[in-house]
Design a protein around this motif. Structure first.
Motif, PDB file in Angstrom:
ATOM      1  N   ALA A 171      -2.286  -2.476  -4.431  1.00  0.00           N
ATOM      2  CA  ALA A 171      -1.770  -2.351  -3.061  1.00  0.00           C
ATOM      3  C   ALA A 171      -1.430  -3.733  -2.510  1.00  0.00           C
ATOM      4  O   ALA A 171      -2.242  -4.664  -2.582  1.00  0.00           O
ATOM      5  CB  ALA A 171      -2.797  -1.671  -2.166  1.00  0.00           C
ATOM      6  N   TYR A 172      -0.232  -3.865  -1.949  1.00  0.00           N
ATOM      7  CA  TYR A 172       0.209  -5.103  -1.309  1.00  0.00           C
ATOM      8  C   TYR A 172      -0.038  -4.955   0.182  1.00  0.00           C
ATOM      9  O   TYR A 172       0.523  -4.065   0.831  1.00  0.00           O
ATOM     10  CB  TYR A 172       1.678  -5.345  -1.602  1.00  0.00           C
ATOM     11  CG  TYR A 172       2.245  -6.617  -0.996  1.00  0.00           C
ATOM     12  CD1 TYR A 172       1.593  -7.848  -1.136  1.00  0.00           C
ATOM     13  CD2 TYR A 172       3.456  -6.606  -0.309  1.00  0.00           C
ATOM     14  CE1 TYR A 172       2.116  -9.005  -0.610  1.00  0.00           C
ATOM     15  CE2 TYR A 172       3.996  -7.772   0.222  1.00  0.00           C
ATOM     16  CZ  TYR A 172       3.320  -8.966   0.078  1.00  0.00           C
ATOM     17  OH  TYR A 172       3.848 -10.128   0.606  1.00  0.00           O
ATOM     18  N   TYR A 173      -0.875  -5.824   0.761  1.00  0.00           N
ATOM     19  CA  TYR A 173      -1.270  -5.700   2.161  1.00  0.00           C
ATOM     20  C   TYR A 173      -1.841  -7.040   2.627  1.00  0.00           C
ATOM     21  O   TYR A 173      -2.108  -7.934   1.825  1.00  0.00           O
ATOM     22  CB  TYR A 173      -2.348  -4.621   2.324  1.00  0.00           C
ATOM     23  CG  TYR A 173      -3.687  -5.047   1.753  1.00  0.00           C
ATOM     24  CD1 TYR A 173      -4.649  -5.669   2.562  1.00  0.00           C
ATOM     25  CD2 TYR A 173      -3.999  -4.884   0.398  1.00  0.00           C
ATOM     26  CE1 TYR A 173      -5.861  -6.097   2.037  1.00  0.00           C
ATOM     27  CE2 TYR A 173      -5.204  -5.309  -0.132  1.00  0.00           C
ATOM     28  CZ  TYR A 173      -6.134  -5.917   0.692  1.00  0.00           C
ATOM     29  OH  TYR A 173      -7.333  -6.360   0.164  1.00  0.00           O
ATOM     30  N   VAL A 174      -2.083  -7.162   3.917  1.00  0.00           N
ATOM     31  CA  VAL A 174      -2.924  -8.225   4.465  1.00  0.00           C
ATOM     32  C   VAL A 174      -3.564  -7.660   5.720  1.00  0.00           C
ATOM     33  O   VAL A 174      -2.986  -6.794   6.396  1.00  0.00           O
ATOM     34  CB  VAL A 174      -2.137  -9.516   4.753  1.00  0.00           C
ATOM     35  CG1 VAL A 174      -1.269  -9.366   6.001  1.00  0.00           C
ATOM     36  CG2 VAL A 174      -3.068 -10.714   4.918  1.00  0.00           C
ATOM     37  N   ASP A 175      -4.770  -8.105   6.013  1.00  0.00           N
ATOM     38  CA  ASP A 175      -5.454  -7.612   7.208  1.00  0.00           C
ATOM     39  C   ASP A 175      -4.962  -8.350   8.449  1.00  0.00           C
ATOM     40  O   ASP A 175      -4.444  -9.470   8.370  1.00  0.00           O
ATOM     41  CB  ASP A 175      -6.965  -7.772   7.055  1.00  0.00           C
ATOM     42  CG  ASP A 175      -7.398  -9.225   7.072  1.00  0.00           C
ATOM     43  OD1 ASP A 175      -7.850  -9.700   8.127  1.00  0.00           O
ATOM     44  OD2 ASP A 175      -7.244  -9.894   6.028  1.00  0.00           O
TER      45      ASP A 175
END
Length: 523
Positions: A171-175
């Motif tokens: 999964a490609y994400y950032v918080d």
């Protein structure tokens, strides 16, 4: 959770990677650590290899999954930040990750972008913080200018926590919290990427989808399970920057709480009621939805004690603490500026340098070690004063991190600042916060039950006047020495460039000599 289950938390830090296996009631069942050194390819540049971080994390996870007969049901991640790890469209790193504010390479880009975007105040109002060495945006701009071939191939960028999440789940994400430190790419008020400024700095980067640190971002893939020993299909929680994960691990997320993180660097996080900003502090989105923080960070703290231990030729830290305690308050008249890697807040000076004032031939290792501990305490006091001046309420201080061990360092900080510090049962740090997020994703968990406060460090009133006087000297020492230290910083950079040039000339000379020999042999 059932009694035979457990969760895992893992953290990629500046000096080590750490993991914990935790039971449903918060007991730490096993820990694993892999120490590493960051790379310093040039003055002001601090990097770490992303693939090495993943290899360490996988090794730690394999160790934890073999630690007893526990069914692991979730995993949480965290890491130092904000960092810049650029990859191609397939998530393959194109170069080592550029670290957070300890990397000071992007000074020219900070100045240029500040002017182009309408000034520091305009940036601060939209993003929560002015541009500084802590900001991710200028480091992307540095890559664009200094490594254009790399930057032309860059399509994604990661933080250490999201890098672990990517390797575990795909999964490609950032918080949101990490994004709020990617100034000026993120609009802290709207809690979203700010496209006009993001497109100006990195038009070809795919900005990752945003989530909160406690959200599930995916499940462990079969490939990641084979590499780590984790069960395939268990949930992976987004995680966030290590300092914010540490704050969660000790319950320091209520309005008025101030977390002090004793580590390689010293970090301070104050939870506030509404967005606050200050010229030399960082206004951020919090780790929990709806929270806001005012934060500060020193570029070095434990790094200095580690440097001294190396110079002294020992790794017996308890013995060094005994010597420092014997030295006594004031370190025999030594006063240190802890700016050994520049300084972040509230000085905001990447060209600041460490100073040790008052040295005589009678000073000992204990005096020097004590002076280093007191220097970080003065730095904490300086930051707390800046936080309070900006309107941050400091009602409760909670200490966390490896530096809380032994008690002397925390006692010195309380004596210098006049603040009581709550000491929790477990000061494992960011990996415990990551594990807490993982447990909370399975069922509700109360951090006060997981990690209760067990001690309080109180200031000693008889030392107040002495430390007040020394603190005033500390405040005067920086402006008094700045002209010299700035000149020395420039000299260091010039010397490095000359040495790099000589190496390049020598390398090309060796290449030409080798080519001549090959040509002669061919004839």
């Amino acid at each position: 959770m059932l009694s035979d289950t457990a969760v895992v938390g893992i953290d990629i830090g500046t000096s080590s990677s750490k993991g914990v296996l935790v039971s449903p009631d918060g007991a730490v069942l096993a820990t694993a650590v892999r120490r590493h050194a960051v790379d310093r390819p040039a003055p002001g540049q601090v990097e770490i290899d992303g693939e090495r971080c993943w290899a360490e994390a996988a090794d730690i996870l394999r160790e934890l999954t073999r630690a007893g007969d526990h069914r692991i049901v979730a995993v949480g991640v965290s890491g130092m930040g904000p960092c810049v790890l650029v990859t191609d469209e397939h998530g393959r790193p194109l170069r080592p990750a550029i670290l957070y504010g300890v990397d000071t390479r992007a000074g020219a880009q900070i100045a240029r972008l500040t002017a182009e975007l309408g000034g520091a105040e305009r940036i601060r109002q939209r993003c929560g913080s002015a541009l500084s060495t802590q900001s991710a945006g200028p480091k992307l701009a540095w890559l664009s200018e200094h490594e254009p071939a790399v930057f032309a191939r860059a399509r994604r960028f990661f933080q250490p926590s999201s890098w672990l999440g990517w390797r575990l789940t795909g999964a490609y994400y950032v918080d949101h919290h990490s994004a709020s430190q990617c100034t000026p790419l993120y609009d802290a008020g709207a809690r979203s990427w700010y496209r006009p400024w993001a497109d100006l700095i990195a038009p070809d980067l795919e900005l990752p989808p945003l989530c909160w640190p406690g959200e599930v971002v995916g499940t462990v893939t079969p490939a990641a399970a084979a590499q780590t020993g984790l069960p395939a299909g268990i949930p992976v929680i987004a995680g966030t920057v290590d300092a914010w994960s540490e704050a969660v691990s000790v319950g320091a997320h209520r309005v008025g709480d101030l977390m002090l993180m004793y580590g390689t660097t010293m970090f301070l996080i104050n939870t506030v009621t509404a967005p606050l900003t200050a010229p030399t502090l960082w206004g951020t989105v919090g780790a929990l939805p709806g929270t806001r923080n005012l934060a500060g960070g020193m570029a070095t703290s434990g790094a200095i004690t580690g440097w001294l231990a190396e110079l002294f030729g020992t790794d017996d830290y308890p013995a060094l603490l005994e010597l420092a305690e014997a030295s006594g308050p004031g370190a025999g008249g030594l006063l240190m500026l802890p700016y050994f890697a520049g300084e972040r807040t509230p000085v905001a000076d990447p060209d600041a340098r460490g100073v040790i004032a008052g040295l005589t031939l009678s000073h000992t290792r204990g005096d020097l070690y004590r002076a280093a501990l007191e220097a970080t305490a003065y730095g904490v006091r300086h930051n707390v004063a800046a936080i309070e001046a900006a309107g941050g309420p400091v009602d409760r201080v909670v200490a966390v991190g490896g530096g809380t061990q032994g008690g002397l360092w925390t006692q010195i900080v309380s004596d210098v600042t006049g603040l009581e510090q709550a000491i929790p049962a477990r000061t494992v740090g960011a990996s415990l916060g990551a594990a807490f997020f993982a447990a909370s994703a399975v069922e509700p968990v109360d951090i006060d039950e997981w990690n209760p406060i067990v001690a309080t460090r109180k200031p000693r009133p008889e030392l107040r006047d002495r430390y007040d006087r020394l603190y005033q000297h500390y405040l005067r020492l920086y402006p008094a020495t700045t002209p010299v230290t700035h000149a020395l910083a420039a000299y260091q950079q010039e010397a490095y460039q000359q040495e790099a040039y000589r190496h390049e000339v020598d390398r090309h000379g060796a290449d030409r000599h080798g080519a001549d020999r090959r040509e002669a042999a061919a004839r």
